[in-house]
Write an enzyme that holds these catalytic residues in place. Structure first.
Site, PDB file in Angstrom:
ATOM      1  CG  PHE A 124      10.356  -7.792 -95.039  1.00 53.65           C
ATOM      2  CD1 PHE A 124       9.548  -7.702 -96.158  1.00 53.65           C
ATOM      3  CD2 PHE A 124      11.694  -8.084 -95.221  1.00 53.65           C
ATOM      4  CE1 PHE A 124      10.062  -7.877 -97.437  1.00 53.65           C
ATOM      5  CE2 PHE A 124      12.222  -8.259 -96.500  1.00 53.65           C
ATOM      6  CZ  PHE A 124      11.403  -8.149 -97.603  1.00 53.65           C
ATOM      7  CG  ASP A 194      12.364  -2.786 -91.187  1.00 56.57           C
ATOM      8  OD1 ASP A 194      12.415  -1.776 -91.917  1.00 56.57           O
ATOM      9  OD2 ASP A 194      12.636  -3.932 -91.580  1.00 56.57           O
ATOM     10  CE1 TYR A 219      14.593  -2.132-101.299  1.00 57.27           C
ATOM     11  CE2 TYR A 219      16.890  -2.086-100.638  1.00 57.27           C
ATOM     12  CZ  TYR A 219      15.649  -2.677-100.586  1.00 57.27           C
ATOM     13  OH  TYR A 219      15.469  -3.804 -99.822  1.00 57.27           O
ATOM     14  CE  LYS A 220      11.389  -1.599 -98.840  1.00 61.17           C
ATOM     15  NZ  LYS A 220      10.867  -2.553 -99.815  1.00 61.17           N
ATOM     16  NE  ARG A 366       4.011  -4.481-101.984  1.00 61.18           N
ATOM     17  CZ  ARG A 366       5.239  -4.543-101.467  1.00 61.18           C
ATOM     18  NH1 ARG A 366       5.400  -4.604-100.150  1.00 61.18           N
ATOM     19  NH2 ARG A 366       6.301  -4.594-102.235  1.00 61.18           N
TER      20      ARG A 366
HETATM   21  C1  LIG Z   1      10.273  -4.156 -93.894  1.00 60.71           C
HETATM   22  C2  LIG Z   1      11.451  -4.497 -94.738  1.00 60.71           C
HETATM   23  N1  LIG Z   1      12.636  -4.718 -94.171  1.00 60.71           N
HETATM   24  C3  LIG Z   1      13.738  -5.027 -94.903  1.00 60.71           C
HETATM   25  C4  LIG Z   1      13.645  -5.132 -96.276  1.00 60.71           C
HETATM   26  C5  LIG Z   1      14.803  -5.510 -97.146  1.00 60.71           C
HETATM   27  O1  LIG Z   1      16.018  -5.537 -96.544  1.00 60.71           O
HETATM   28  P1  LIG Z   1      17.344  -5.599 -97.450  1.00 60.71           P
HETATM   29  O2  LIG Z   1      17.530  -4.217 -98.024  1.00 60.71           O
HETATM   30  O3  LIG Z   1      18.399  -6.018 -96.531  1.00 60.71           O
HETATM   31  O4  LIG Z   1      17.110  -6.547 -98.574  1.00 60.71           O
HETATM   32  C6  LIG Z   1      12.425  -4.894 -96.911  1.00 60.71           C
HETATM   33  C7  LIG Z   1      12.337  -5.005 -98.381  1.00 60.71           C
HETATM   34  O5  LIG Z   1      11.320  -4.939 -98.992  1.00 60.71           O
HETATM   35  C8  LIG Z   1      11.309  -4.583 -96.120  1.00 60.71           C
HETATM   36  O6  LIG Z   1      10.131  -4.384 -96.696  1.00 60.71           O
END
Ligand SMILES: Cc1ncc(COP(=O)(O)O)c(C=O)c1O
Length: 407
Positions: A124, A194, A219-220, A366
Site C-alpha cells: 500500500f 499492516d 474505518y474499514k 474491487r
Molecule cells: C494497507 C493499508 N494501509 C494503510 C492505509 C491507510 O492509512 P491511513 O489511515 O493513514 O490513511 C490503507 C488504506 O486504504 C491501507 O489499505
C-alpha cells in the site's frame, strides 16, 4: 446458484440478524466495507451523546468522569481479540500512516547496526512512502523491496524490520503470517504487519504467529467511520525497550506533572503523542460493538462463502472479467478484484445502479465482503447486475468516465 438458493442461505445464516444493526441505505448493495465500513445504527446516538452530554454538559470534567482519558487503551483492548493480541498490547492513536512511522523508527532504533526496512513493491502506497520518508531523514536507512515470493530468502543480517501488509489491498492475496514472521526472526529481524485489510474480516493471530509489531485502520472492517483513528500493537516482550520517536505529552509517564523532560509512559501509553480525538474514538468504539459476542471463526467463514459465491457467479456471467485475486479462497482476504480494461466506467455504472465497490487503477474492479451486513442474496444480486451492465454495454457512456478525486 439460483436466487432462491441464495435466499435459503440467508434464511439459515446465524448472522443475518446483525444486518439490522447497520444503516445500509435502501437500494444499496454495499461491497466496499473494505474501504469504508457502513454506519452502525448505534453510532449516531453514541456520538450525539458524547457531543451533547459528555462535551456539552460535562465539559472538561469528562476527561475523568466520562473516561475520555482512558479511551485509547480501552478501545485498543476491544480491538485486541480481533487480532490475536492481549488487551494491553493495543492502543488506538493517530492514523495508520503515523503509526507506521512510529513503529518503523522504533524498530530501527532497537536493531543496532541493522538499517534496512524490507518490504514488497506494490505494498500500500502509504507504507512505502512512510518508509521512504524515514530513509530520507535517518542516516544510513535503506528501503529494500523484494517480490513477495522471495521475501523470506531476502531477510539478511542488514534487515532491521520486515514490513508487510497481511492482506494485499489490490489482490487480497494473504501472507502466511506465522511463516513469514518465523523467517524474519530466524534472520534476526523484527516483523511489522499492516492489518488494515485483515482485522475484522479474516482470522488474525499476532501472538500465535509471534509477531512483533502491527498497525491497522479503524474505518474499514471495524466500522469506525471516515478517518477513524488507527491502532497499533507492540508485543508485550518489546514494550519496555521500544521508544516512540513522537514523544508527545500524552505518551509521557505523568503528563499532568507538566515536567520539562520526557519520560516514556509504561506499556502502550508511550505510543500516544497528542490529545486523543474523543468524538472519533466514540464512533470507533460504537462500531466495534458489532463484534461483541460474535463467533469470529464462523463470521469469517461466512465472509469467505460470500466471496466464493460472488467469484462463481461473476465467473459464469461475465466472461470479459479476469479474476485478479488468488483463486484459492484460503489464500485471499475478504475482498476480490477483477481486471477490466474499462474498469473505471464499469464501476461508475455499477455504483449508479446501487452496487457499490471501488476502482483501483489501472484496471481493477474491487469488491469487499463484510459478513456483518451482507447477505448471500445481496451478493447474488450484485453479480447479476454486474453481468447485466457488462452484457448490455450500459457502462460505455461519457458520464461514467469522468473521474472523481477519490476512486
Ligand atoms: C494497507 C493499508 N494501509 C494503510 C492505509 C491507510 O492509512 P491511513 O489511515 O493513514 O490513511 C490503507 C488504506 O486504504 C491501507 O489499505
Amino acid at each position: 446458484m439460483t436466487r432462491d438458493e441464495a435466499r435459503a442461505l440467508d434464511a439459515a445464516d446465524p448472522f443475518a440478524a446483525l444486518k439490522a444493526r447497520f444503516a445500509v441505505p435502501e437500494g444499496v448493495l454495499y461491497l466496499d466495507g473494505n474501504s469504508l465500513g457502513v454506519l452502525p445504527r448505534d453510532t449516531s446516538a453514541r456520538v450525539a451523546d458524547t457531543v451533547a452530554r459528555e462535551w456539552g454538559e460535562g465539559l472538561i470534567r469528562s476527561w475523568n468522569d466520562a473516561g475520555w482519558i482512558d479511551a485509547p487503551m480501552r478501545v485498543g483492548a476491544k480491538i485486541a481479540p480481533l487480532i490475536g493480541a492481549q488487551p494491553h498490547e493495543v492502543v488506538v492513536a493517530d492514523s495508520t500512516s503515523v503509526n507506521l512511522h512510529k513503529l518503523l523508527v522504533a524498530a530501527l532504533g532497537a536493531q543496532g547496526g541493522r538499517r534496512v526496512i524490507l518490504t514488497e513493491p506494490g505494498n500500500f502506497p502509504t507504507d512505502l512512502y512512510i518508509a521512504q520518508g524515514i530513509a530520507a531523514t535517518l542516516p544510513g536507512v535503506e528501503v529494500r523491496t523484494v517480490a513477495r515470493e522471495r521475501i523470506a530468502e531476502a531477510i539478511d543480517e542488514r534487515v532491521a524490520v520486515v514490513m508487510l501488509t497481511h492482506v494485499h489491498y489490490r489482490t487480497a492475496a494473504m501472507f502466511d503470517m506465522a511463516a513469514v514472521t518465523q523467517a524474519a526472526h530466524a534472520a534476526g529481524a523484527l516483523m511489522l504487519w499492516d492489518l488494515s485489510h485483515s482485522a475484522g474480516a479474516v482470522p488474525v493471530d499476532l501472538n500465535g504467529a509471534g509477531a512483533d509489531l502491527a498497525v491497522g485502520c479503524g474505518y474499514k472492517y471495524l466500522n469506525g467511520g471516515p478517518g477513524a483513528p488507527a491502532y497499533l500493537f507492540v508485543a508485550e516482550r518489546h514494550q519496555a525497550r521500544l521508544a516512540s520517536p513522537l514523544t508527545g505529552w500524552m505518551g509521557h509517564a505523568t503528563p499532568f506533572d507538566f515536567g520539562d523532560d520526557y519520560a516514556a509512559g509504561a506499556g502502550m501509553k508511550r505510543w500516544l503523542a497528542g490529545t486523543p480525538p474523543i468524538l472519533a474514538l466514540a464512533a470507533l468504539e460504537a462500531g466495534l460493538a458489532a463484534f461483541d459476542g460474535v463467533d469470529l471463526a464462523a463470521l469469517y467463514a461466512k465472509g469467505r462463502a460470500l466471496a466464493e459465491l460472488f467469484v462463481a457467479e461473476v465467473g459464469s456471467r461475465c466472461p470479459d472479467l479476469a479474476l485478479a485475486s488468488p483463486t484459492d479462497p484460503a489464500a485471499r482476504g475478504s475482498h476480490v478484484s477483477f481486471a477490466h480494461a474499462d474498469g473505471y466506467p464499469v464501476m461508475a455504472s455499477l455504483i449508479a445502479r446501487g452496487v457499490i465497490g471501488d476502482f483501483r487503477g489501472p484496471d481493477l474492479l474491487r469488491f469487499g465482503f463484510t459478513p456483518l451486513y451482507l447477505g448471500f442474496e445481496d451478493v447474488w444480486r450484485a453479480a447479476e447486475i454486474l453481468g447485466e451492465v457488462l452484457a448490455s454495454g450500459a457502462w460505455d457512456v461519457a458520464r461514467y468516465r469522468a473521474r472523481g478525486a477519490v476512486t
